[in-house]
Scaffold this motif. Structure first.
Motif, PDB file in Angstrom:
ATOM      1  N   HIS A 149       0.819  -1.224   0.000  1.00 10.11           N
ATOM      2  CA  HIS A 149       0.000   0.000   0.000  1.00 10.11           C
ATOM      3  C   HIS A 149       0.850   1.270   0.000  1.00 10.11           C
ATOM      4  N   GLY A 150       2.168   1.139  -0.134  1.00  8.61           N
ATOM      5  CA  GLY A 150       3.040   2.318  -0.171  1.00  8.61           C
ATOM      6  C   GLY A 150       3.075   3.101   1.128  1.00  8.61           C
ATOM      7  N   LEU A 151       3.044   2.402   2.260  1.00  4.04           N
ATOM      8  CA  LEU A 151       3.022   3.081   3.566  1.00  4.04           C
ATOM      9  C   LEU A 151       4.394   3.071   4.234  1.00  4.04           C
ATOM     10  N   VAL A 152       4.672   4.129   4.983  1.00  5.69           N
ATOM     11  CA  VAL A 152       5.911   4.211   5.765  1.00  5.69           C
ATOM     12  C   VAL A 152       5.716   3.392   7.045  1.00  5.69           C
ATOM     13  N   VAL A 153       6.759   2.670   7.451  1.00  9.24           N
ATOM     14  CA  VAL A 153       6.682   1.915   8.711  1.00  9.24           C
ATOM     15  C   VAL A 153       7.725   2.450   9.687  1.00  9.24           C
ATOM     16  N   ILE A 154       7.262   2.840  10.877  1.00 11.89           N
ATOM     17  CA  ILE A 154       8.136   3.382  11.918  1.00 11.89           C
ATOM     18  C   ILE A 154       8.038   2.454  13.129  1.00 11.89           C
ATOM     19  N   GLU A 155       9.163   1.867  13.522  1.00 13.60           N
ATOM     20  CA  GLU A 155       9.158   0.996  14.712  1.00 13.60           C
ATOM     21  C   GLU A 155       9.131   1.868  15.966  1.00 13.60           C
ATOM     22  N   ASP A 156       8.242   1.573  16.909  1.00 17.58           N
ATOM     23  CA  ASP A 156       8.367   2.153  18.247  1.00 17.58           C
ATOM     24  C   ASP A 156       9.169   1.141  19.060  1.00 17.58           C
TER      25      ASP A 156
END
Ligand SMILES: Cc1ncc(COP(=O)(O)O)c(C=O)c1O
Length: 218
Positions: A149-156
């Protein structure tokens, strides 16, 4: 009573080293973003398997700035979990975006990858899985949905310094990762602190500017 975290005992065991390091900072008068911060950014990024480390004042700021660096703002939606420390959700709110909750897996207590796709809308821009209590979220299926889906993934990764997922350390699994050095964390500071790790030079540059009033050079 056995305390859950005993910072006094920890300090006693490394007192000489800590005192010398703090004295060194006092002697140098480099109180913000000095050479010690630059050295720690390098060491911690390398430890986490990432190319860049950008030090900030807290894990909350790390999340807030990571979202801004990804271009998240008003009208956007960011998917995360409801079972986390409130800072994950507050950071989304600070950007003007809307937090959208995906429930956790009852066994791992981390984001249930099977529920992510149903939460995606045309407004979704990013996903923040939380590595809770040192337990990494199941990143492979989350990243697969995000890429589709072209989404950014940010790990917490505020609670998970040094945790490994399929042989790789958290901090190097997604587009950016956010750490907290609050005193009681796995790696605690003598004060507050945070860091974003990333492999992407464009995020590195933007984050360094965002943390210092837009300046690239003094
Ligand atoms: C999962 C999680 N995210 C974010 C934060 C925020 O970090 P800080 O307290 O350094 O702002 C914390 C810790 O407090 C946390 O546990």
């Amino acid at each position: 009573m056995i305390p859950f975290v005993d910072l006094k005992a920890q300090y006693q065991s490394i007192k000489k080293e800590v005192n010398e390091a703090i004295q060194g900072v006092l002697d140098s008068c480099q109180f913000t973003l000095g050479s010690e911060v630059a050295a720690f950014e390098k060491e911690f990024a390398a430890y986490s398997g990432a190319r860049h480390g950008i030090g900030v004042n807290s894990g909350t700021s790390a999340l807030h700035l990571a979202l801004l660096a990804a271009g998240i703002g008003r009208g956007d939606e960011v998917i995360t979990v409801p079972f986390t420390f409130m800072a994950t959700v507050s950071a989304i709110d600070y950007t003007g975006a809307r937090p959208v909750f995906v429930d956790i897996d009852p066994v791992t207590f981390t984001m249930d990858p099977a529920r992510v796709e149903a939460a995606i809308t045309s407004k979704t821009k990013a996903i923040i899985p939380v590595h809770l209590y040192g337990q990494p979220a199941d990143m492979d299926p989350i990243l697969a949905v995000a890429r589709r889906h072209g989404l950014v993934v940010i790990e917490d990764a505020a609670q998970a310094h040094g945790s490994e997922y399929r042989g790789r350390r958290v901090g190097s699994l997604a587009d950016m990762a956010c750490f907290s050095f609050y005193p009681g964390k796995n790696l605690g500071a003598y004060g507050e602190g945070g860091m974003i790790t990333t492999d992407k030079p464009e995020y590195d540059r933007t984050l360094r500017m965002l943390r210092d009033w837009g300046a690239e050079k003094k």
